[in-house]
Write a protein that holds these residues in place. Sequence first.
Motif, PDB file in Angstrom:
ATOM      1  N   GLY A  45       2.231  14.175  -0.371  1.00 51.32           N
ATOM      2  CA  GLY A  45       2.051  14.259  -1.810  1.00 51.32           C
ATOM      3  C   GLY A  45       3.021  15.172  -2.516  1.00 51.32           C
ATOM      4  O   GLY A  45       2.855  15.458  -3.711  1.00 51.32           O
ATOM      5  N   HIS A  70      -5.286   7.765  -7.389  1.00 56.84           N
ATOM      6  CA  HIS A  70      -6.085   7.905  -6.166  1.00 56.84           C
ATOM      7  C   HIS A  70      -6.169   6.597  -5.379  1.00 56.84           C
ATOM      8  O   HIS A  70      -6.325   6.617  -4.163  1.00 56.84           O
ATOM      9  N   ALA A 121       4.695  10.029   0.314  1.00 59.39           N
ATOM     10  CA  ALA A 121       3.402   9.565   0.803  1.00 59.39           C
ATOM     11  C   ALA A 121       2.882  10.456   1.929  1.00 59.39           C
ATOM     12  O   ALA A 121       1.683  10.512   2.183  1.00 59.39           O
ATOM     13  N   SER A 122       3.777  11.143   2.607  1.00 59.45           N
ATOM     14  CA  SER A 122       3.386  11.943   3.774  1.00 59.45           C
ATOM     15  C   SER A 122       2.503  13.116   3.393  1.00 59.45           C
ATOM     16  O   SER A 122       1.541  13.433   4.102  1.00 59.45           O
ATOM     17  N   LYS A 129      -3.794   4.720  -4.884  1.00 58.85           N
ATOM     18  CA  LYS A 129      -2.505   4.587  -4.196  1.00 58.85           C
ATOM     19  C   LYS A 129      -1.858   3.236  -4.467  1.00 58.85           C
ATOM     20  O   LYS A 129      -1.277   2.609  -3.568  1.00 58.85           O
ATOM     21  N   THR A 130      -1.988   2.804  -5.718  1.00 54.18           N
ATOM     22  CA  THR A 130      -1.337   1.564  -6.105  1.00 54.18           C
ATOM     23  C   THR A 130      -0.346   1.751  -7.244  1.00 54.18           C
ATOM     24  O   THR A 130       0.468   0.864  -7.511  1.00 54.18           O
ATOM     25  N   ARG A 138       0.767  10.062  -8.486  1.00 53.37           N
ATOM     26  CA  ARG A 138       0.257   8.793  -7.949  1.00 53.37           C
ATOM     27  C   ARG A 138      -1.253   8.760  -8.140  1.00 53.37           C
ATOM     28  O   ARG A 138      -1.919   9.788  -8.014  1.00 53.37           O
ATOM     29  N   PHE A 146       0.853  -1.174   0.000  1.00 57.28           N
ATOM     30  CA  PHE A 146       0.000   0.000   0.000  1.00 57.28           C
ATOM     31  C   PHE A 146       0.891   1.226   0.000  1.00 57.28           C
ATOM     32  O   PHE A 146       1.615   1.495   0.964  1.00 57.28           O
ATOM     33  N   ARG A 153       8.411   8.073   4.749  1.00 54.71           N
ATOM     34  CA  ARG A 153       7.276   8.393   3.876  1.00 54.71           C
ATOM     35  C   ARG A 153       7.507   9.665   3.090  1.00 54.71           C
ATOM     36  O   ARG A 153       6.758   9.969   2.156  1.00 54.71           O
ATOM     37  N   ASP A 173       0.579   4.257   0.379  1.00 57.36           N
ATOM     38  CA  ASP A 173       0.397   5.368   1.315  1.00 57.36           C
ATOM     39  C   ASP A 173       1.403   5.306   2.457  1.00 57.36           C
ATOM     40  O   ASP A 173       1.549   6.280   3.205  1.00 57.36           O
ATOM     41  N   TYR A 174       2.091   4.194   2.603  1.00 55.62           N
ATOM     42  CA  TYR A 174       3.041   4.043   3.697  1.00 55.62           C
ATOM     43  C   TYR A 174       4.488   4.338   3.297  1.00 55.62           C
ATOM     44  O   TYR A 174       5.378   4.344   4.156  1.00 55.62           O
TER      45      TYR A 174
END
Length: 134
Positions: free
Chosen positions: A56, A74, A53-54, A76-77, A72, A28, A103, A30-31
């Motif tokens: 954007g 939406h 990720a923190s 987040k992949t 990235r 994921f 991040r 986002d991490y």
Amino acid sequence: QVMFVESGGNLVQSGGSLKLSCTASGLFLDYYAVGWFRQAPGKEREGVSCFSASDGSTNYIDSVNGRFTISRDHAKTTVFLQMNNLKPEDTAVYYCAANLMRRRCRSDASSRRYTPLTHEYGYWGQGTQVTVSS
């Protein structure tokens, strides 16, 4: 199994554009900060751009700033690298990887130039070839 898969590389003429994709499996995004790197024949791998990720935020090295754009999706992949006004010196195998320690992308405080520590990155993909002809 955690892995990245890069795609979108191709042969293009100088001044042309390409959009690379980096899709994560089992991860994921986002991490993790995600970086794009490249390696030309006979040269060391260099970081090109990074997506934090923190918050954007994005960072670039000087040679691609203003020509490349990292983003990235939406979900987040997937992380993209839009490359415009390509030059022969952009020819390389392009890789993406996740920063396993932070991040937020590492960058110069004043210029915001991307200054990665490659050893912090993992889950490297197999790469995608970008060739720019003059």
